[in-house]
Design a protein around this motif. Structure first.
Motif, PDB file in Angstrom:
ATOM      1  N   ASP A  48      54.665  76.954 -37.006  1.00 41.58           N
ATOM      2  CA  ASP A  48      55.348  75.861 -36.323  1.00 41.58           C
ATOM      3  C   ASP A  48      55.225  74.601 -37.181  1.00 41.58           C
ATOM      4  OD1 ASP A  48      52.813  74.669 -35.841  1.00 41.58           O
ATOM      5  OD2 ASP A  48      52.600  75.715 -33.932  1.00 41.58           O
ATOM      6  N   GLU A  76      60.449  77.649 -34.748  1.00 39.24           N
ATOM      7  CA  GLU A  76      61.479  76.914 -34.020  1.00 39.24           C
ATOM      8  C   GLU A  76      62.898  77.339 -34.426  1.00 39.24           C
ATOM      9  OE1 GLU A  76      57.846  74.224 -34.341  1.00 39.24           O
ATOM     10  OE2 GLU A  76      59.072  75.341 -35.791  1.00 39.24           O
ATOM     11  N   ASN A  98      55.327  77.291 -27.869  1.00 43.12           N
ATOM     12  CA  ASN A  98      55.199  78.424 -28.794  1.00 43.12           C
ATOM     13  C   ASN A  98      55.052  79.738 -28.042  1.00 43.12           C
ATOM     14  OD1 ASN A  98      55.442  76.877 -31.104  1.00 43.12           O
ATOM     15  ND2 ASN A  98      53.229  76.688 -31.442  1.00 43.12           N
TER      16      ASN A  98
END
Length: 634
Positions: A48, A76, A98
């Protein structure tokens, strides 16, 4: 299946075979290395935004690819193409977002296998949610690897939390608080430490973080039951409000100057849009771990830096000249073998000469030597009669930028807030409405009533006498770097065992430690500053560790401030309603007369004539070094 995967695979420092005094960079690098090597074969590394920053601080993309990593991707980013021949290694923070993205991914897997590594503790129910989503049984392992902080230098770390204003007054941003306490816990686990904890008594957020970290250590007893030492390490939680001066000052050492004048973001320096920047150098990496010249020079002052850049340039020119005299096959072979080093030297020369050139341009354009002289006088000298005309002189000059004028006004307000004849309101009128508001915000957050310590060493006759004695003993070697952060006084007291327990109480220490261990001087200290640290403070820590081989101090903060980011934080202060109520200020931390761990303390007054003489000498020396390097470049 996923349900049978053991979540006991929680890897802490000792599990990686780390030495007792491992650097922060090595701690994170070992985690990343183990993630990549434990999963054999071709793989994709998915991270991330935060873990991408964490990894990029300790590994280059080339180094990552050497571990059979075929692709680096972002959690993402939506992907439609499937690659079942690849194994997916996920290294992400255990956030709700997440977890949602992972559950979506498991509904339609893009890869053949999934190996999940979370950078911190997973919360109750999160693993079960993932298990229920893993209908195709593609998840092979789940681990908690405690690499949830950014390793800036071997002794400096950050959490990249730009603001803690949501943890003061009537508001409380729980997500910001959770990120901070999780980052502190991860640092302790990565370093394999179970410390005693002390916190700044007048800071509610420091107290809450201390309480939560102690609660985590009590809950996760197995994880924190690491190696015991005769003298336990110390975690010291501080609040930026006790020293608002340090982040307001111009800096004169390499790493600090680059951050103050240009900006360093995750070891990246963005030079786009600046004049005369060579093609390919618009964005550069500035890492002590990957750049030997930067490692050796990042703490040096401006003048010494210029001389060393000139030396680097001379070495490159000598190397270039020798490469032109190739007259035999043996010469060719020698050149080819040394070509990687030659190419690296070429890149280092270009990078550092470019940076020095931009720094030199900004120093001249902003007249920073003249501005910094007055800043240092305000920070280090209690002499109102001479401070007023110096500040008035610079505020009247059109050539001084509005930003530098504002910082001078703020420093003056902090120093002379309680002076009955101060000129704060007059200076605010001169600077305009926005600065007047900023002064109010600064004093509301960090004014004398909100600070627990003796920032300017002027709250007692003893402090003033000690300050004067220090000046007479030590003198002033460089008027541009005479300021010492308030952290120096606090750490000096820690290492002498004289830090006030009223101002910095212990929390969570075991009963048997009360009479013995708590009184012992710690040899390992982790300082964490809520509200952000500065590169000036990091330089002090590095110099202190170098001067004291038996002492190891690490410094961390919610962010790393420049004056720009600190003023952005100050601008978030709400002037409506009553100011935050703090407990009564306790006695300032105890300090000694002199210290072998620091070259400087808060410096007492120096006469204007003496200041002018020293400034003239230092200015000439520094400017000569810069001019020499610039002429060589041209």
């Amino acid at each position: 299946s996923f349900c049978t995967i053991q979540m006991s695979a929680r890897v802490i420092g000792e599990g990686l075979g780390m030495p007792a005094k491992v650097s922060l960079i090595q701690a994170v690098r070992d985690y990343v290395c183990r993630m990549c090597t434990d999963v054999s074969g071709m793989k994709v590394l998915v991270m991330d935004a935060e873990t991408t920053g964490i990894v990029s601080m300790v590994y280059t993309q080339t180094q990552i690819l050497q571990h059979e990593v075929f692709l680096i991707d972002s959690i993402e980013r939506a992907r439609s193409d499937k690659m079942p021949h690849l194994k997916a290694v996920y290294f992400v923070r255990p956030t709700n977002e997440n977890m949602r993205l992972l559950q979506e991914e498991f509904k339609d897997p893009k890869y053949g296998e999934y190996h999940l590594f979370f950078s911190n503790f997973t919360r109750d129910g999160q693993v079960q949610q993932l298990a229920e989503a893993d209908e195709h049984e593609v998840v092979q392992q789940v681990h908690e690897y405690f690499a949830d902080f950014l390793s800036v230098n071997s002794e400096l770390f950050s959490l990249n939390v730009p603001s803690v204003m949501g943890l003061s007054g009537d508001v409380w941003d729980q997500s910001v608080f959770d990120r901070i306490q999780q980052g502190v816990c991860a640092t302790l686990l990565a370093l394999k430490k179970k410390p005693h904890i002390r916190y700044q008594q007048n800071s509610e957020m420091a107290q809450r973080v201390a309480e939560t970290v102690v609660g985590t250590m009590d809950t996760e007893t197995e994880l924190f039951a690491g190696r015991r030492t005769e003298t336990p390490p110390l975690l010291l939680l501080l609040d930026r409000r006790d020293d608002p001066v340090t982040p307001l000052l111009n800096q004169w050492t390499y790493q600090a100057m680059v951050h103050e004048l240009i900006g360093i973001d995750n070891n990246r320096v963005d030079l786009r849009g600046r004049p005369s920047i060579p093609e390919g150098l618009e964005q550069i990496v500035l890492s002590a771990d990957q750049d030997k010249f930067f490692e050796d020079n990042m703490l040096l002052n401006y003048g010494d830096l210029a001389e060393n850049v000139k030396g680097l340039l001379d070495a490159f020119q000598a190397k270039t000249k020798s490469s032109k005299s190739i007259s035999s096959i043996a010469d060719m072979q020698s050149f080819v073998e040394s070509f990687p080093q030659f190419r690296k030297l070429s890149g280092d020369v270009t990078k550092h000469v470019t940076l020095l050139g931009e720094i030199n341009r900004l120093v001249d354009k902003e007249q920073l030597m003249e501005v910094s002289q007055v800043e240092q006088e305000l920070a280090c000298t209690e002499e109102h009669s001479s401070a007023v005309p110096m500040v008035e002189n610079l505020l009247s000059k059109d050539s001084i930028s509005a930003a530098n004028k504002e910082r001078l006004g703020l420093l003056y307000a902090l120093r002379y807030e309680k002076e009955s004849t101060n000129r704060i309101s007059q200076f605010c009128d001169t600077l305009g409405g926005e600065t007047a508001t900023r002064v109010q915000q600064l004093l509301r957050l960090c004014g004398s009533a909100m600070r627990s310590g003796d920032l300017f060493s002027n709250k007692s006759w003893l402090a003033v006498t000690k300050r004067s004695l220090q000046r007479s003993i030590k003198g002033v070697q460089n008027v541009y770097t005479q300021h010492s952060p308030y952290l120096a006084q606090t750490l000096e007291a820690v290492l002498k065992g004289s830090l006030s327990e009223n101002s910095f109480p212990f929390i969570g220490a075991p009963p048997d430690a009360a009479s013995a261990n708590k009184k012992r001087t710690p040899t390992e200290v982790i300082v964490f500053m809520l509200g952000g640290v500065t590169y000036e403070e990091a330089r002090y820590i590095a110099e202190m560790n170098l001067a004291n081989p038996g002492v190891r101090v690490l410094l961390g903060g919610t962010t790393i401030h420049s004056s720009t980011s600190f003023l952005e934080e100050i601008s978030r202060v709400n002037l409506c309603g009553a100011p935050p109520q703090l407990p009564p200020a306790a006695a300032a931390p105890g300090t000694g007369m002199t210290s072998t761990i620091a070259a400087i303390g808060m410096n007492p007054p120096i006469s204007s004539k003496r200041l002018a003489a020293l400034t003239s000498s230092v200015t000439s020396s520094m400017q000569a070094g810069v001019n020499a390097a610039m002429s060589k470049l041209q």
